[in-house]
Design a protein around this motif. Structure first.
Motif, PDB file in Angstrom:
ATOM      1  N   SER A 174       0.844  -1.164   0.133  1.00  0.00           N
ATOM      2  CA  SER A 174      -0.183  -0.030   0.202  1.00  0.00           C
ATOM      3  C   SER A 174       0.912   1.327  -0.147  1.00  0.00           C
ATOM      4  O   SER A 174       1.939   1.321   0.470  1.00  0.00           O
ATOM      5  CB  SER A 174      -0.940  -0.027   1.068  1.00  0.00           C
ATOM      6  OG  SER A 174      -0.223   0.158   2.492  1.00  0.00           O
ATOM      7  N   GLY A 175       0.499   2.097  -0.538  1.00  0.00           N
ATOM      8  CA  GLY A 175       1.118   3.562  -0.390  1.00  0.00           C
ATOM      9  C   GLY A 175       0.399   4.750  -1.210  1.00  0.00           C
ATOM     10  O   GLY A 175      -0.789   4.462  -1.721  1.00  0.00           O
ATOM     11  N   LYS A 176       1.075   5.842  -1.414  1.00  0.00           N
ATOM     12  CA  LYS A 176       0.566   7.103  -1.932  1.00  0.00           C
ATOM     13  C   LYS A 176       1.004   6.939  -3.495  1.00  0.00           C
ATOM     14  O   LYS A 176       2.108   6.831  -3.778  1.00  0.00           O
ATOM     15  CB  LYS A 176       0.728   8.258  -1.295  1.00  0.00           C
ATOM     16  CG  LYS A 176       0.178   9.355  -1.689  1.00  0.00           C
ATOM     17  CD  LYS A 176       0.463  10.688  -0.727  1.00  0.00           C
ATOM     18  CE  LYS A 176      -0.439  10.651   0.529  1.00  0.00           C
ATOM     19  NZ  LYS A 176      -0.344  12.060   1.250  1.00  0.00           N
ATOM     20  N   VAL A 177      -0.016   7.428  -4.224  1.00  0.00           N
ATOM     21  CA  VAL A 177       0.491   7.836  -5.814  1.00  0.00           C
ATOM     22  C   VAL A 177       0.873   9.224  -5.784  1.00  0.00           C
ATOM     23  O   VAL A 177       0.344  10.128  -5.387  1.00  0.00           O
ATOM     24  CB  VAL A 177      -0.956   7.652  -6.474  1.00  0.00           C
ATOM     25  CG1 VAL A 177      -0.697   7.880  -8.129  1.00  0.00           C
ATOM     26  CG2 VAL A 177      -1.815   6.376  -6.174  1.00  0.00           C
ATOM     27  N   VAL A 178       2.258   8.955  -6.498  1.00  0.00           N
ATOM     28  CA  VAL A 178       2.927  10.429  -6.537  1.00  0.00           C
ATOM     29  C   VAL A 178       3.196  10.327  -7.876  1.00  0.00           C
ATOM     30  O   VAL A 178       3.467   9.595  -8.797  1.00  0.00           O
ATOM     31  CB  VAL A 178       4.204  10.158  -5.930  1.00  0.00           C
ATOM     32  CG1 VAL A 178       5.055  11.626  -5.939  1.00  0.00           C
ATOM     33  CG2 VAL A 178       3.770  10.008  -4.278  1.00  0.00           C
ATOM     34  N   LYS A 179       3.328  11.828  -8.657  1.00  0.00           N
ATOM     35  CA  LYS A 179       3.712  12.149  -9.843  1.00  0.00           C
ATOM     36  C   LYS A 179       5.204  11.981 -10.057  1.00  0.00           C
ATOM     37  O   LYS A 179       6.011  12.297  -8.926  1.00  0.00           O
ATOM     38  CB  LYS A 179       3.177  13.420 -10.300  1.00  0.00           C
ATOM     39  CG  LYS A 179       3.698  13.757 -11.717  1.00  0.00           C
ATOM     40  CD  LYS A 179       3.328  15.356 -12.153  1.00  0.00           C
ATOM     41  CE  LYS A 179       3.625  15.317 -13.570  1.00  0.00           C
ATOM     42  NZ  LYS A 179       3.139  16.771 -14.189  1.00  0.00           N
ATOM     43  N   ARG A 180       5.651  11.216 -10.873  1.00  0.00           N
ATOM     44  CA  ARG A 180       6.951  11.000 -11.292  1.00  0.00           C
ATOM     45  C   ARG A 180       7.789  12.262 -11.717  1.00  0.00           C
ATOM     46  O   ARG A 180       7.238  13.274 -12.069  1.00  0.00           O
ATOM     47  CB  ARG A 180       7.265   9.984 -12.521  1.00  0.00           C
ATOM     48  CG  ARG A 180       6.957   8.612 -12.152  1.00  0.00           C
ATOM     49  CD  ARG A 180       7.636   7.713 -13.286  1.00  0.00           C
ATOM     50  NE  ARG A 180       6.908   6.490 -13.120  1.00  0.00           N
ATOM     51  CZ  ARG A 180       7.350   5.363 -13.963  1.00  0.00           C
ATOM     52  NH1 ARG A 180       8.850   5.647 -14.714  1.00  0.00           N
ATOM     53  NH2 ARG A 180       6.995   4.384 -14.108  1.00  0.00           N
ATOM     54  N   ASP A 181       9.069  12.283 -11.403  1.00  0.00           N
ATOM     55  CA  ASP A 181       9.970  13.381 -11.671  1.00  0.00           C
ATOM     56  C   ASP A 181      10.078  13.325 -13.109  1.00  0.00           C
ATOM     57  O   ASP A 181       9.970  12.230 -13.809  1.00  0.00           O
ATOM     58  CB  ASP A 181      11.373  13.077 -11.276  1.00  0.00           C
ATOM     59  CG  ASP A 181      11.400  13.145  -9.559  1.00  0.00           C
ATOM     60  OD1 ASP A 181      10.450  13.960  -9.154  1.00  0.00           O
ATOM     61  OD2 ASP A 181      12.336  12.636  -8.889  1.00  0.00           O
ATOM     62  N   GLU A 182      10.406  14.463 -13.671  1.00  0.00           N
ATOM     63  CA  GLU A 182      10.172  14.462 -15.088  1.00  0.00           C
ATOM     64  C   GLU A 182      11.260  13.720 -15.880  1.00  0.00           C
ATOM     65  O   GLU A 182      10.714  13.211 -16.890  1.00  0.00           O
ATOM     66  CB  GLU A 182      10.400  16.170 -15.565  1.00  0.00           C
ATOM     67  CG  GLU A 182       9.136  17.082 -15.536  1.00  0.00           C
ATOM     68  CD  GLU A 182       7.941  16.679 -15.919  1.00  0.00           C
ATOM     69  OE1 GLU A 182       8.385  16.290 -17.265  1.00  0.00           O
ATOM     70  OE2 GLU A 182       6.902  16.878 -15.482  1.00  0.00           O
ATOM     71  N   ASP A 183      12.225  13.592 -15.196  1.00  0.00           N
ATOM     72  CA  ASP A 183      13.356  12.666 -15.843  1.00  0.00           C
ATOM     73  C   ASP A 183      12.977  11.106 -15.664  1.00  0.00           C
ATOM     74  O   ASP A 183      14.073  10.459 -16.365  1.00  0.00           O
ATOM     75  CB  ASP A 183      14.750  13.088 -15.382  1.00  0.00           C
ATOM     76  CG  ASP A 183      14.990  13.067 -14.076  1.00  0.00           C
ATOM     77  OD1 ASP A 183      13.890  12.714 -13.301  1.00  0.00           O
ATOM     78  OD2 ASP A 183      16.164  12.835 -13.534  1.00  0.00           O
ATOM     79  N   THR A 184      12.230  10.792 -15.139  1.00  0.00           N
ATOM     80  CA  THR A 184      11.885   9.248 -14.743  1.00  0.00           C
ATOM     81  C   THR A 184      10.403   8.947 -15.475  1.00  0.00           C
ATOM     82  O   THR A 184      10.131   7.887 -15.396  1.00  0.00           O
ATOM     83  CB  THR A 184      11.697   9.084 -13.442  1.00  0.00           C
ATOM     84  OG1 THR A 184      10.839   9.734 -12.877  1.00  0.00           O
ATOM     85  CG2 THR A 184      13.027   9.536 -12.613  1.00  0.00           C
ATOM     86  N   ILE A 185       9.548   9.994 -16.063  1.00  0.00           N
ATOM     87  CA  ILE A 185       8.560   9.648 -16.695  1.00  0.00           C
ATOM     88  C   ILE A 185       8.809   8.499 -18.041  1.00  0.00           C
ATOM     89  O   ILE A 185       9.939   8.736 -18.799  1.00  0.00           O
ATOM     90  CB  ILE A 185       7.818  10.750 -17.401  1.00  0.00           C
ATOM     91  CG1 ILE A 185       7.437  11.799 -16.397  1.00  0.00           C
ATOM     92  CG2 ILE A 185       6.737  10.533 -18.438  1.00  0.00           C
ATOM     93  CD1 ILE A 185       6.707  12.921 -16.875  1.00  0.00           C
TER      94      ILE A 185
END
Length: 581
Positions: free
Chosen positions: A73-84
């Motif tokens: 389980s965990g929180k949904v986070v936006k990826r860093d731009e360089d890891t998309i």
């Protein structure tokens, strides 16, 4: 009250940017683990997709390894731009977790890498098929298979066909391929057989008053494997229609196949009506009754030009030619390799001429040509400067087959086949009879097909000239289906079997069900059975049919996963009255 699943609240493939900030639980297989200097990245895979998970405390990963199953389980986070990662649907987000639990342990020493399993030997893949099927490419083939079969069912229902099931325990058939036999416990010394096809049963359904039948039918034949044939069992879209002609069957097949191939492929598909090619024409022009119409090369009959030739290999032989456009520029090595191929398929050589700018010829065959032959060859083959004309000479039976193999090989080597298309055709007008190696008249294909011309043809025509209402559907050189208008007239059937050396008593004993049923008002009926596995093989562009079957046998007809065929106990043999020799 809605009960929440304890393993997951979302699947690995459904999270998007709209879920950022949500707390979720996911479950799946650990596809990969990457250490980025104290921050661990896990790729978690399930049936629906792949999700990146971030772990800052590597202590919680001490029992985690690749291909084990976990829930987290965990929180949904936006990826860093360089890891998309734009290659996957969830590539803009990740889940940060500090709560991960192993659900199913996995050995550390995998027999192969799941993501590259298709590079492993087939026998190893099939022994660990449950791992092989985790490979997304293999997995997606089986998902597509399910979707195609579901669509076929829906399509047939919409067209008014009734889905019915026919028996799996049946009786041995004296015609066709080798049966799988099953000994009877209750009836000593007697055997059931697995059905090679539902042929007899579907004809009996038509006699029973059903109008349009279909099923996704399992068929069992003890045949050797090929790239386009799985040993043991296969599935076909089996259908039959009462009060139907050949054209009625064609109309159904055209709609079903065209719509299916259009829905599940981006390639160009032959539009109905599909080409109708008589068997005799197909063997002449293409050297096969399974022609690949994407190949532009055609075979030409030139036997009459060489009846009295001084060139012994051509004299009084069946001689065919193939014109290959712009081929004269190929290297000596290219022509040498074609000759080596010809020798490998049983030819004694491969003659050819190159067409010069002034329409004279160069090549080993030129010196054997009579005045006027060059002009006639150019006319018949449609040749022009820079072309090459190949010659194939052999017996009437072998020359068409060899010419067909040369046609295919040349087209493949010159990349002439248009792979952006599905080219469908019907092969029609198969001969009803042929003489076997002992000089006896025999059926060429299905003995229950209606002869064209009916009783009159059987009584008054040369048997080898009688055509049957038999037909095949061919797509890109692969036979998808065979079918026929059935012989529902008992008098015609008795006569046809008599010509092939079967008495009426033979017909009564070996095919008693149809013999009896056809005495009680049988309707004219016809049908066919496109192969489901072959359709899926074409749609997935796989070269081996076992790639589109969840649990196939290997090429030696062995199930390496379950270990069949296997030994049984003496007690089991006694129960079915079997003693091994």
């Amino acid at each position: 009250m809605v009960r929440e699943n304890i393993y997951r609240t979302v699947t690995c493939g459904e999270l998007r940017e709209s879920n950022i900030g949500d707390t979720v639980r996911v479950a799946g297989w650990v596809e990969n683990i990457r250490d980025h200097g104290g921050v661990m990245f896990l790729d978690i895979r399930d049936h629906y997709g792949v999700l990146q998970v971030v772990v800052h405390n590597d202590e919680i990963l001490k029992d985690i390894n690749r291909e084990c199953t976990v829930t987290l389980s965990g929180k949904v986070v936006k990826r860093d731009e360089d890891t998309i990662n734009k290659k996957i649907a969830t590539g803009y987000v990740e889940v940060h977790t500090e709560d991960i639990k192993v659900l199913g342990k996995c050995k550390n020493n995998l027999p192969f890498e799941v993501m590259t399993s298709t590079n492993t030997s087939e026998d190893v893949r099939l022994k660990y098929r449950f791992l092989d099927l985790r490979n997304p490419k293999v997995h997606n083939n089986i998902v597509l298979r399910s979707q195609i079969i579901s669509y076929l069912r829906s399509k047939m229902n919409d067209m008014g066909f009734l889905e019915m099931q026919t028996p799996i325990l049946s009786t041995s058939s004296p015609e066709g391929a080798r049966d799988y036999l099953i000994p009877s416990r209750k009836h000593k010394g007697k055997f059931y057989a697995l059905p090679q096809a539902p042929q007899i049963f579907k004809q009996l359904l038509m006699v029973s008053g059903f109008d349009k039948y279909f099923q996704i039918a399992p068929c069992f034949r003890d045949e050797d494997a090929r790239a386009d044939r799985s040993p043991g069992e296969f599935y076909q879209l089996d259908f039959e229609m009462a009060f139907a002609t050949q054209e009625d069957v064609f109309a159904v097949a055209e709609e079903v196949l065209y719509d299916t191939f259009k829905k599940f492929s981006d390639k160009e598909v032959s539009k109905p009506p599909f080409k109708r090619i008589p068997y005799k024409e197909s063997m002449l022009k293409y050297g096969s009754d399974k022609p690949d119409l994407r190949n532009p090369l055609l075979i030409v009959e030139i036997s009459d030009m060489f009846e009295e030739t001084d060139f012994a290999p051509f004299r009084k032989k069946t001689v065919r030619s193939i014109n290959v456009p712009d081929c004269a520029k190929q290297s000596k090595k290219w022509f040498k390799r074609m000759e080596e191929f010809a020798l490998s398929i049983g030819m004694k050589g491969l003659g050819y001429v190159k067409v010069n700018d002034d329409l004279t010829f160069d090549g080993p065959i030129d010196k054997f040509l009579k005045p006027g032959d060059r002009e006639e060859l150019i006319k018949r083959n449609g040749s022009k400067a820079g072309d090459v004309i190949y010659f194939i000479a052999d017996t009437p039976d072998q020359a068409p087959v060899l010419a067909g193999q040369i046609r295919t090989e040349v087209a493949n080597r010159l990349d002439l086949i248009d792979k952006s298309k599905f080219e469908m055709c019907f092969i029609v007008d198969f001969p009803m009879f042929e003489y076997d190696e002992n000089g006896h008249l025999a059926f060429t294909h299905n003995p229950f097909s209606m002869p064209q011309g009916g009783m009159d043809a059987l009584q008054n025509q040369d048997p080898t000239e009688i055509l049957a209402y038999q037909y095949d559907i061919v797509c890109n050189g692969v036979e998808l289906s065979s079918g026929a208008v059935r012989n529902h007239d008992l008098d015609i059937m008795v006569k046809a079997f008599d010509m092939a050396g079967y008495s009426e008593d033979d017909l009564k004993s070996k095919f008693s069900s149809l013999y009896n049923a056809f005495q009680y008002g049988a309707p004219p009926h016809a049908g066919m059975a496109p192969g489901v596995d072959r359709m899926i093989m074409l749609l997935t562009e796989e070269e081996n049919i076992r790639e589109v079957i969840a649990f196939p046998m290997n090429s030696n007809a062995q199930d390496l996963l379950l270990g069949s065929p296997g030994e049984v106990t003496e007690q089991q043999l006694r129960e079915v009255h079997i003693k091994l020799r």
